[in-house]
Scaffold this motif. Sequence first.
Motif, PDB file in Angstrom:
ATOM      1  N   PHE A   7     -24.879 -41.803  46.036  1.00 20.61           N
ATOM      2  CA  PHE A   7     -25.224 -43.115  46.642  1.00 20.61           C
ATOM      3  C   PHE A   7     -24.431 -44.213  45.944  1.00 20.61           C
ATOM      4  O   PHE A   7     -24.244 -44.176  44.717  1.00 20.61           O
ATOM      5  CB  PHE A   7     -26.714 -43.391  46.484  1.00 20.61           C
ATOM      6  CG  PHE A   7     -27.110 -44.718  47.104  1.00 20.61           C
ATOM      7  CD1 PHE A   7     -27.415 -44.803  48.445  1.00 20.61           C
ATOM      8  CD2 PHE A   7     -27.170 -45.880  46.329  1.00 20.61           C
ATOM      9  CE1 PHE A   7     -27.779 -46.001  48.998  1.00 20.61           C
ATOM     10  CE2 PHE A   7     -27.537 -47.075  46.896  1.00 20.61           C
ATOM     11  CZ  PHE A   7     -27.842 -47.152  48.236  1.00 20.61           C
ATOM     12  N   GLU A   8     -23.970 -45.133  46.726  1.00 22.27           N
ATOM     13  CA  GLU A   8     -23.275 -46.296  46.167  1.00 22.27           C
ATOM     14  C   GLU A   8     -23.425 -47.498  47.112  1.00 22.27           C
ATOM     15  O   GLU A   8     -23.586 -47.333  48.307  1.00 22.27           O
ATOM     16  CB  GLU A   8     -21.818 -45.956  45.922  1.00 22.27           C
ATOM     17  CG  GLU A   8     -21.003 -45.577  47.158  1.00 22.27           C
ATOM     18  CD  GLU A   8     -19.573 -45.230  46.827  1.00 22.27           C
ATOM     19  OE1 GLU A   8     -18.889 -46.148  46.284  1.00 22.27           O
ATOM     20  OE2 GLU A   8     -19.171 -44.105  47.132  1.00 22.27           O
ATOM     21  N   LYS A   9     -23.435 -48.678  46.488  1.00 20.93           N
ATOM     22  CA  LYS A   9     -23.528 -49.920  47.293  1.00 20.93           C
ATOM     23  C   LYS A   9     -22.872 -51.042  46.515  1.00 20.93           C
ATOM     24  O   LYS A   9     -23.104 -51.235  45.316  1.00 20.93           O
ATOM     25  CB  LYS A   9     -24.975 -50.302  47.585  1.00 20.93           C
ATOM     26  CG  LYS A   9     -25.077 -51.490  48.561  1.00 20.93           C
ATOM     27  CD  LYS A   9     -26.511 -51.759  48.882  1.00 20.93           C
ATOM     28  CE  LYS A   9     -26.617 -52.832  49.966  1.00 20.93           C
ATOM     29  NZ  LYS A   9     -26.007 -54.111  49.570  1.00 20.93           N
ATOM     30  N   SER A  10     -22.083 -51.807  47.210  1.00 21.81           N
ATOM     31  CA  SER A  10     -21.412 -52.961  46.635  1.00 21.81           C
ATOM     32  C   SER A  10     -21.954 -54.248  47.285  1.00 21.81           C
ATOM     33  O   SER A  10     -22.762 -54.199  48.214  1.00 21.81           O
ATOM     34  CB  SER A  10     -19.901 -52.840  46.855  1.00 21.81           C
ATOM     35  OG  SER A  10     -19.404 -51.673  46.248  1.00 21.81           O
ATOM     36  N   ASP A  35     -29.021 -37.320  53.610  1.00 20.60           N
ATOM     37  CA  ASP A  35     -29.903 -36.230  53.252  1.00 20.60           C
ATOM     38  C   ASP A  35     -30.859 -36.654  52.166  1.00 20.60           C
ATOM     39  O   ASP A  35     -30.485 -37.434  51.263  1.00 20.60           O
ATOM     40  CB  ASP A  35     -29.070 -35.021  52.771  1.00 20.60           C
ATOM     41  CG  ASP A  35     -28.134 -34.462  53.832  1.00 20.60           C
ATOM     42  OD1 ASP A  35     -28.552 -34.531  55.016  1.00 20.60           O
ATOM     43  OD2 ASP A  35     -27.028 -34.071  53.496  1.00 20.60           O
ATOM     44  N   LYS A  36     -32.098 -36.147  52.245  1.00 22.21           N
ATOM     45  CA  LYS A  36     -33.058 -36.430  51.203  1.00 22.21           C
ATOM     46  C   LYS A  36     -32.665 -35.668  49.959  1.00 22.21           C
ATOM     47  O   LYS A  36     -32.436 -34.440  50.000  1.00 22.21           O
ATOM     48  CB  LYS A  36     -34.482 -36.029  51.624  1.00 22.21           C
ATOM     49  CG  LYS A  36     -35.051 -36.860  52.725  1.00 22.21           C
ATOM     50  CD  LYS A  36     -36.481 -36.434  53.050  1.00 22.21           C
ATOM     51  CE  LYS A  36     -37.092 -37.291  54.134  1.00 22.21           C
ATOM     52  NZ  LYS A  36     -38.475 -36.869  54.457  1.00 22.21           N
ATOM     53  N   LEU A  37     -32.609 -36.405  48.908  1.00 20.79           N
ATOM     54  CA  LEU A  37     -32.202 -35.758  47.663  1.00 20.79           C
ATOM     55  C   LEU A  37     -33.402 -35.066  47.070  1.00 20.79           C
ATOM     56  O   LEU A  37     -34.521 -35.592  47.090  1.00 20.79           O
ATOM     57  CB  LEU A  37     -31.654 -36.818  46.706  1.00 20.79           C
ATOM     58  CG  LEU A  37     -30.351 -37.505  47.179  1.00 20.79           C
ATOM     59  CD1 LEU A  37     -29.983 -38.633  46.218  1.00 20.79           C
ATOM     60  CD2 LEU A  37     -29.219 -36.509  47.287  1.00 20.79           C
ATOM     61  N   PRO A  38     -33.191 -33.888  46.465  1.00 21.09           N
ATOM     62  CA  PRO A  38     -34.297 -33.121  45.890  1.00 21.09           C
ATOM     63  C   PRO A  38     -34.794 -33.740  44.614  1.00 21.09           C
ATOM     64  O   PRO A  38     -34.129 -34.582  44.020  1.00 21.09           O
ATOM     65  CB  PRO A  38     -33.675 -31.759  45.649  1.00 21.09           C
ATOM     66  CG  PRO A  38     -32.215 -32.023  45.455  1.00 21.09           C
ATOM     67  CD  PRO A  38     -31.868 -33.150  46.334  1.00 21.09           C
ATOM     68  N   THR A  39     -36.014 -33.296  44.228  1.00 24.46           N
ATOM     69  CA  THR A  39     -36.561 -33.756  42.948  1.00 24.46           C
ATOM     70  C   THR A  39     -35.597 -33.348  41.862  1.00 24.46           C
ATOM     71  O   THR A  39     -35.076 -32.227  41.844  1.00 24.46           O
ATOM     72  CB  THR A  39     -37.943 -33.149  42.732  1.00 24.46           C
ATOM     73  OG1 THR A  39     -38.821 -33.594  43.762  1.00 24.46           O
ATOM     74  CG2 THR A  39     -38.497 -33.507  41.387  1.00 24.46           C
ATOM     75  N   GLY A  40     -35.370 -34.359  40.983  1.00 25.51           N
ATOM     76  CA  GLY A  40     -34.478 -34.051  39.882  1.00 25.51           C
ATOM     77  C   GLY A  40     -34.027 -35.317  39.194  1.00 25.51           C
ATOM     78  O   GLY A  40     -34.437 -36.426  39.550  1.00 25.51           O
ATOM     79  N   GLU A  76     -33.556 -45.142  48.532  1.00 23.89           N
ATOM     80  CA  GLU A  76     -34.879 -44.578  48.774  1.00 23.89           C
ATOM     81  C   GLU A  76     -34.890 -43.038  48.517  1.00 23.89           C
ATOM     82  O   GLU A  76     -35.700 -42.312  49.083  1.00 23.89           O
ATOM     83  CB  GLU A  76     -35.316 -44.838  50.218  1.00 23.89           C
ATOM     84  CG  GLU A  76     -35.422 -46.311  50.545  1.00 23.89           C
ATOM     85  CD  GLU A  76     -35.790 -46.531  51.988  1.00 23.89           C
ATOM     86  OE1 GLU A  76     -35.729 -45.578  52.793  1.00 23.89           O
ATOM     87  OE2 GLU A  76     -36.129 -47.703  52.362  1.00 23.89           O
ATOM     88  N   GLY A  77     -33.940 -42.578  47.687  1.00 26.10           N
ATOM     89  CA  GLY A  77     -33.835 -41.128  47.431  1.00 26.10           C
ATOM     90  C   GLY A  77     -33.114 -40.380  48.512  1.00 26.10           C
ATOM     91  O   GLY A  77     -33.321 -39.158  48.680  1.00 26.10           O
ATOM     92  N   VAL A  78     -32.288 -41.050  49.255  1.00 22.35           N
ATOM     93  CA  VAL A  78     -31.503 -40.476  50.344  1.00 22.35           C
ATOM     94  C   VAL A  78     -30.041 -40.623  50.000  1.00 22.35           C
ATOM     95  O   VAL A  78     -29.601 -41.707  49.576  1.00 22.35           O
ATOM     96  CB  VAL A  78     -31.819 -41.165  51.678  1.00 22.35           C
ATOM     97  CG1 VAL A  78     -30.951 -40.575  52.800  1.00 22.35           C
ATOM     98  CG2 VAL A  78     -33.284 -41.017  52.031  1.00 22.35           C
TER      99      VAL A  78
END
Length: 639
Positions: A592-595, A610-615, A603-605
């Motif tokens: 994830f990146e944002k400028s 894709d939803k990122l797994p717990t970690g 939001e963990g996506v």
Amino acid sequence: MKNFLLLCAVFLFTSKAFAQLEPNFLGSAFSNGGDCYVVTSNTMSQLGYIWYNNVIDFNSDFEIVFDANFGENDDDGADGMTLVMKNNPNVETGSGTQGSGLGYQGIMSSIAVEFDTYQNSELGDIASDHVALISNGSTSHTQASNLAGPVDALANSINIEDDQFHQVRIFWTAATQTFVVEIDCVERLSYTGDLVNNVFGGESNIYFGFTGSTGLYYNHQQLCFKYLSFTDTVDTLDRTICLGDSVTDVDVSYTGALGYQWSPTTGVSDASIADPVFTPETTTTYTVDITDTCGEIVSKSFEIEVNEVAFNSVEPVNATICTGNDAEFILQGSPNAQVTYNINNGADQTVQLDNTGEASVLVSSVTTDQIITVTFIESTDGSGCTASLSNTATVSIESDSDASFSYTATCDGGIAQITGDVGGVFSFDTVPADGALLDESTGELTNAQPNTTYTIVYTTQGVCSSSSTQTVTTLDEDDASFTLIPDTCGATAEVFGDEGGIFLFTTPPNDGAQVNPQTGEITNGNLGTTYSVSYTTNGDCPQTEVVTVTIETCIIPEVITPNGDGKNDTFDLGGFRVSSIHIFNRYGTSVFEKSNGYVDEFEGVSKSGDKLPTGTYFYTLVFQDNSTRTGWLYINREK
């Protein structure tokens, strides 16, 4: 013809009777009309007496002027007349017989101016008709009782029995005790002596009269008074008139007068004639100087008393009154005079002025204008003076005024609206002790306390003023109380008072912190920074309250639980002023990146959706001030 003219002239003058001259007649004497008298008729053996009750004061100067006619019988004419002055008022006759006694003989304590037209040698008479001053009832010129003369009666003739009237002037000068007799303007006798003590027995108030006689010879002997200094003619009696009237019945025509001069000349129609019209405006004593035939001045005086009945004014006590009140007028004029008036052209009424010249006329409970007209004034002092008048005064009726008004309440007072007559005065019914202020002209209430009731009175101006009262309750103030509750890198606002107001920084910060105007939430705050926020209500009486808050916590989250429960679902970095973010998995792969600024978008996506797994994940941050920071973020999907 000459005799006729003289007789007419004498009659014209002597018809002016001396007012106080009171003759008593004895013997042949009688009145010939006016102040002319006959002493003897043209008949033998006559004795005539005329006595007057008038007093001559020898302590003062006096003058007697008369015209005497001794008849027309010369050779057989007799005997003459005397002017007698004696110390008693008795009506008496002499003790002598007709003829040489002249009716005077035997009258004691007296003097006589003798006009003798018959020579009695035994008495010392001279041959011509003569004049002498004799005393104590003696007609003899050989005794001490003869005081002066005899001398010719006329300066230019020995005969006085010429049927002519000859002017005789007798005057006494008290200061020098000199007695003078003039005939036809020429002095014939002069005597100086103490007559009062030597003849009159010490009596100075002397009475006078005329005597005359005839015997075998006779004449028509008569006289007419022209002037007596000690008595007035009817023409010169004092008079009383009313102001504006004239005296028209004065006529001091004097036989042979060369001229007349009245003084003062004010109010005299012609000061150079014998019978002017007198119209004085004030009480005046007028004196006329008559220049007689001899060039002598004869003076006469009289007073004209001018009575005035004057009306000075009529004035209303109040020129304007209210309907139903009493109209009152004050009248002023001559004291005690009676005044006639009417109200609004109604029936005549009268009122008497008091001794100060004032009276009041009262008209009760009037509803229309009242006009008084004064038409007449009449004195009550017996003078009979009156005056017609046309003086007026008015009392106007004014309607009652309207003092109605209302108030619009404000936060610190109220605004008055006058619905009645403007120009009145506002006042507190009870002056408040709280410092509230009232403009007396506009009625504006200021500096008042909120939610407080004030009682205001409005009073109109003018004669018929009125008042009304209103109460005004000031508006209540809004409640702007609130608090700020610090949270992560900011604060939330909680309003305890009136909601719907506006939140603002009192001083806008330059560190990027923001406050929501509607909610008061502070975001993007900096740790340890104190912010001051104002809250202003939006009601009728807005209030503002200021609260400060210090940012106490600003920690980057280490765990997110993106399970959709609304709690900790995002990687919230609001308030950190993040410029850009880059997130990696544990293998170093970018997920994830944002400028261009980041707040809480992750939001963990993954960036592929894709939803990122717990970690555990690694991040790098670049802040707006270009500083950087790295750390670990744990995504827990099990919660």
